[in-house]
Design a protein around this motif. Structure first.
Motif, PDB file in Angstrom:
ATOM      1  N   LYS A  26       0.712  -1.170   0.041  1.00 14.18           N
ATOM      2  CA  LYS A  26       0.063  -0.122   0.179  1.00 14.18           C
ATOM      3  C   LYS A  26       0.800   1.262   0.054  1.00 14.18           C
ATOM      4  CE  LYS A  26      -3.910   0.684   1.654  1.00 14.18           C
ATOM      5  NZ  LYS A  26      -5.067   0.754   2.832  1.00 14.18           N
ATOM      6  N   TYR A  27       1.871   1.286   0.552  1.00 18.07           N
ATOM      7  CA  TYR A  27       2.718   2.476   0.628  1.00 18.07           C
ATOM      8  C   TYR A  27       4.317   2.228   0.189  1.00 18.07           C
ATOM      9  CZ  TYR A  27      -1.263   3.316   3.679  1.00 18.07           C
ATOM     10  OH  TYR A  27      -2.532   3.464   4.328  1.00 18.07           O
ATOM     11  N   PRO A  28       4.402   1.621  -0.920  1.00 18.11           N
ATOM     12  CA  PRO A  28       5.809   1.356  -1.542  1.00 18.11           C
ATOM     13  C   PRO A  28       6.862   2.593  -1.515  1.00 18.11           C
ATOM     14  CG  PRO A  28       4.259   1.469  -3.308  1.00 18.11           C
ATOM     15  CD  PRO A  28       3.522   1.778  -2.057  1.00 18.11           C
ATOM     16  N   THR A  29       6.597   3.686  -1.555  1.00 20.49           N
ATOM     17  CA  THR A  29       7.619   4.949  -1.684  1.00 20.49           C
ATOM     18  C   THR A  29       7.477   5.710  -0.340  1.00 20.49           C
ATOM     19  OG1 THR A  29       5.877   6.441  -2.664  1.00 20.49           O
ATOM     20  CG2 THR A  29       6.826   5.063  -4.034  1.00 20.49           C
ATOM     21  N   LEU A  30       8.425   6.376   0.177  1.00 17.72           N
ATOM     22  CA  LEU A  30       8.134   7.297   1.153  1.00 17.72           C
ATOM     23  C   LEU A  30       7.358   8.225   0.956  1.00 17.72           C
ATOM     24  CD1 LEU A  30      11.910   7.894   2.321  1.00 17.72           C
ATOM     25  CD2 LEU A  30      10.327   6.653   3.495  1.00 17.72           C
ATOM     26  N   SER A  31       6.829   8.745   0.018  1.00 17.46           N
ATOM     27  CA  SER A  31       5.766   9.774   0.026  1.00 17.46           C
ATOM     28  C   SER A  31       4.600   9.183   0.044  1.00 17.46           C
ATOM     29  CB  SER A  31       5.549  10.483  -1.723  1.00 17.46           C
ATOM     30  OG  SER A  31       5.580   9.735  -2.661  1.00 17.46           O
ATOM     31  N   ASP A  32       4.600   7.900  -0.416  1.00 17.43           N
ATOM     32  CA  ASP A  32       3.090   7.188  -0.185  1.00 17.43           C
ATOM     33  C   ASP A  32       3.103   6.788   1.436  1.00 17.43           C
ATOM     34  OD1 ASP A  32       2.551   6.670  -2.643  1.00 17.43           O
ATOM     35  OD2 ASP A  32       3.638   4.928  -3.020  1.00 17.43           O
ATOM     36  N   LEU A  33       4.138   6.315   1.892  1.00 20.25           N
ATOM     37  CA  LEU A  33       4.123   6.209   3.603  1.00 20.25           C
ATOM     38  C   LEU A  33       3.743   7.471   4.416  1.00 20.25           C
ATOM     39  CD1 LEU A  33       4.903   3.835   5.174  1.00 20.25           C
ATOM     40  CD2 LEU A  33       7.138   4.791   5.213  1.00 20.25           C
ATOM     41  N   GLU A  34       4.109   8.554   3.609  1.00 21.55           N
ATOM     42  CA  GLU A  34       3.483   9.984   4.658  1.00 21.55           C
ATOM     43  C   GLU A  34       2.067  10.084   4.513  1.00 21.55           C
ATOM     44  OE1 GLU A  34       5.207  11.608   6.406  1.00 21.55           O
ATOM     45  OE2 GLU A  34       7.278  10.877   6.067  1.00 21.55           O
ATOM     46  N   THR A  35       1.240   9.368   3.414  1.00 19.18           N
ATOM     47  CA  THR A  35      -0.167   9.344   3.434  1.00 19.18           C
ATOM     48  C   THR A  35      -0.932   8.487   4.456  1.00 19.18           C
ATOM     49  OG1 THR A  35      -0.261   7.944   1.657  1.00 19.18           O
ATOM     50  CG2 THR A  35       0.033  10.177   0.996  1.00 19.18           C
ATOM     51  N   ALA A  36       0.045   7.513   5.004  1.00 18.09           N
ATOM     52  CA  ALA A  36      -0.777   6.438   5.762  1.00 18.09           C
ATOM     53  C   ALA A  36      -1.265   7.276   7.046  1.00 18.09           C
ATOM     54  CB  ALA A  36       0.285   5.559   6.193  1.00 18.09           C
ATOM     55  N   GLU A  37      -2.195   6.442   7.632  1.00 13.29           N
ATOM     56  CA  GLU A  37      -2.957   6.926   8.754  1.00 13.29           C
ATOM     57  C   GLU A  37      -1.813   6.933  10.093  1.00 13.29           C
ATOM     58  OE1 GLU A  37      -6.245   5.119  11.749  1.00 13.29           O
ATOM     59  OE2 GLU A  37      -6.821   5.329   9.352  1.00 13.29           O
ATOM     60  N   ASN A  38      -0.855   6.117  10.023  1.00 12.48           N
ATOM     61  CA  ASN A  38       0.145   6.001  11.017  1.00 12.48           C
ATOM     62  C   ASN A  38       1.604   6.079  10.385  1.00 12.48           C
ATOM     63  OD1 ASN A  38      -0.027   3.481   9.760  1.00 12.48           O
ATOM     64  ND2 ASN A  38      -0.466   2.324  11.387  1.00 12.48           N
ATOM     65  N   PRO A  39       2.141   7.113   9.801  1.00 11.00           N
ATOM     66  CA  PRO A  39       3.418   7.031   8.969  1.00 11.00           C
ATOM     67  C   PRO A  39       4.697   6.690   9.979  1.00 11.00           C
ATOM     68  CG  PRO A  39       2.587   9.095   9.111  1.00 11.00           C
ATOM     69  CD  PRO A  39       1.571   8.229   9.707  1.00 11.00           C
ATOM     70  N   ASP A  40       4.545   7.308  11.135  1.00  8.91           N
ATOM     71  CA  ASP A  40       5.547   7.093  11.857  1.00  8.91           C
ATOM     72  C   ASP A  40       5.664   5.693  12.441  1.00  8.91           C
ATOM     73  OD1 ASP A  40       6.356   9.656  11.989  1.00  8.91           O
ATOM     74  OD2 ASP A  40       5.178  10.451  13.479  1.00  8.91           O
ATOM     75  N   GLN A  41       4.625   4.951  12.790  1.00  7.01           N
ATOM     76  CA  GLN A  41       4.577   3.717  13.011  1.00  7.01           C
ATOM     77  C   GLN A  41       5.057   2.662  12.036  1.00  7.01           C
ATOM     78  OE1 GLN A  41       0.795   1.938  14.038  1.00  7.01           O
ATOM     79  NE2 GLN A  41       1.673  -0.073  14.318  1.00  7.01           N
ATOM     80  N   LEU A  42       5.096   2.947  10.694  1.00  4.11           N
ATOM     81  CA  LEU A  42       5.237   2.338   9.730  1.00  4.11           C
ATOM     82  C   LEU A  42       6.776   2.738   9.382  1.00  4.11           C
ATOM     83  CD1 LEU A  42       2.391   2.559   7.093  1.00  4.11           C
ATOM     84  CD2 LEU A  42       3.127   0.706   8.805  1.00  4.11           C
ATOM     85  N   LYS A  43       7.162   3.968   9.834  1.00  2.00           N
ATOM     86  CA  LYS A  43       8.709   4.062   9.628  1.00  2.00           C
ATOM     87  C   LYS A  43       9.365   3.338  10.704  1.00  2.00           C
ATOM     88  CE  LYS A  43       8.156   8.506   7.436  1.00  2.00           C
ATOM     89  NZ  LYS A  43       8.380  10.066   7.551  1.00  2.00           N
ATOM     90  N   ASN A  44       8.915   3.434  11.787  1.00  2.00           N
ATOM     91  CA  ASN A  44       9.454   2.537  13.021  1.00  2.00           C
ATOM     92  C   ASN A  44       9.708   1.196  12.575  1.00  2.00           C
ATOM     93  OD1 ASN A  44      10.041   4.875  14.525  1.00  2.00           O
ATOM     94  ND2 ASN A  44       8.101   4.616  15.465  1.00  2.00           N
ATOM     95  N   THR A  45       8.696   0.364  12.017  1.00  2.00           N
ATOM     96  CA  THR A  45       8.709  -0.833  11.587  1.00  2.00           C
ATOM     97  C   THR A  45       9.987  -1.183  10.828  1.00  2.00           C
ATOM     98  OG1 THR A  45       6.204  -1.191  11.671  1.00  2.00           O
ATOM     99  CG2 THR A  45       7.396  -2.725  10.285  1.00  2.00           C
ATOM    100  N   ILE A  46      10.184  -0.015   9.803  1.00  2.09           N
ATOM    101  CA  ILE A  46      11.456  -0.395   8.835  1.00  2.09           C
ATOM    102  C   ILE A  46      12.588  -0.322   9.746  1.00  2.09           C
ATOM    103  CG2 ILE A  46      12.548   0.722   6.882  1.00  2.09           C
ATOM    104  CD1 ILE A  46       9.745   1.463   5.664  1.00  2.09           C
ATOM    105  N   ILE A  47      12.623   0.823  10.540  1.00  2.00           N
ATOM    106  CA  ILE A  47      13.804   0.819  11.362  1.00  2.00           C
ATOM    107  C   ILE A  47      14.216  -0.422  12.513  1.00  2.00           C
ATOM    108  CG2 ILE A  47      15.070   2.299  13.253  1.00  2.00           C
ATOM    109  CD1 ILE A  47      14.617   3.805  10.470  1.00  2.00           C
ATOM    110  N   ASP A  48      13.011  -0.849  12.788  1.00  2.34           N
ATOM    111  CA  ASP A  48      12.996  -1.965  13.451  1.00  2.34           C
ATOM    112  C   ASP A  48      13.601  -3.243  12.791  1.00  2.34           C
ATOM    113  OD1 ASP A  48      12.077  -0.881  15.806  1.00  2.34           O
ATOM    114  OD2 ASP A  48      10.263  -1.491  15.611  1.00  2.34           O
ATOM    115  N   PHE A  49      13.196  -3.212  11.435  1.00  2.00           N
ATOM    116  CA  PHE A  49      13.563  -4.227  10.385  1.00  2.00           C
ATOM    117  C   PHE A  49      15.426  -3.927  10.242  1.00  2.00           C
ATOM    118  CE2 PHE A  49      14.581  -4.915   5.798  1.00  2.00           C
ATOM    119  CZ  PHE A  49      14.442  -6.338   5.901  1.00  2.00           C
TER     120      PHE A  49
END
Length: 124
Positions: A26-49
């Motif tokens: 659903k959010y394959p690019t960083l700009s898509d990710l910014e449109t998510a309801e919870n972009p910080d949580q998803l970015k943290n998932t990537i950092i955790d990865f």
């Protein structure tokens, strides 16, 4: 020890898996990710990865506690996720900000590599 590491790392990966698929689908690019309801949580998932990858890398490359067959399988999984542009972009931001040494990488190879050719995938 290898069994404990294997179990712990796989459990941690399982907790990240659904969010990684959400990012990929659903959010394959960083700009898509910014449109998510919870972009910080998803970015943290990537950092955790990234942190999980770094720990697996550390125990394989620096301590020799992970079998090569297991490492190769894990690295294939790392490379699968690294194909997602948002993950690539956030990796570059992390490395530019903090350097590779914060992920236990001291040889400029890293963990996002092509196993078949030993070529780097994460060079800019």
């Amino acid at each position: 020890m290898q069994r404990e590491l294997f179990r712990e790392f796989n459990e941690r990966y399982d907790k990240l898996n659904s969010n990684l698929y959400l990012i990929k689908d659903k959010y394959p690019t960083l700009s898509d990710l910014e449109t998510a309801e919870n972009p910080d949580q998803l970015k943290n998932t990537i950092i955790d990865f990234f942190n999980l990858c770094a720990e697996e890398y550390y125990w394989y490359h620096h301590k020799g506690r992970i079998d090569k067959l297991i490492w190769t399988s894990w690295q294939d999984g790392m490379n699968f996720w690294f194909k997602v542009p948002a993950i690539q972009d956030l990796w570059r931001i992390e490395v530019d900000s903090n350097g590779m040494s914060s992920y236990y990488i001291d040889d400029n190879k890293g963990f996002f590599m092509d196993n078949s050719k030993e070529n780097e995938v994460n060079k800019s």
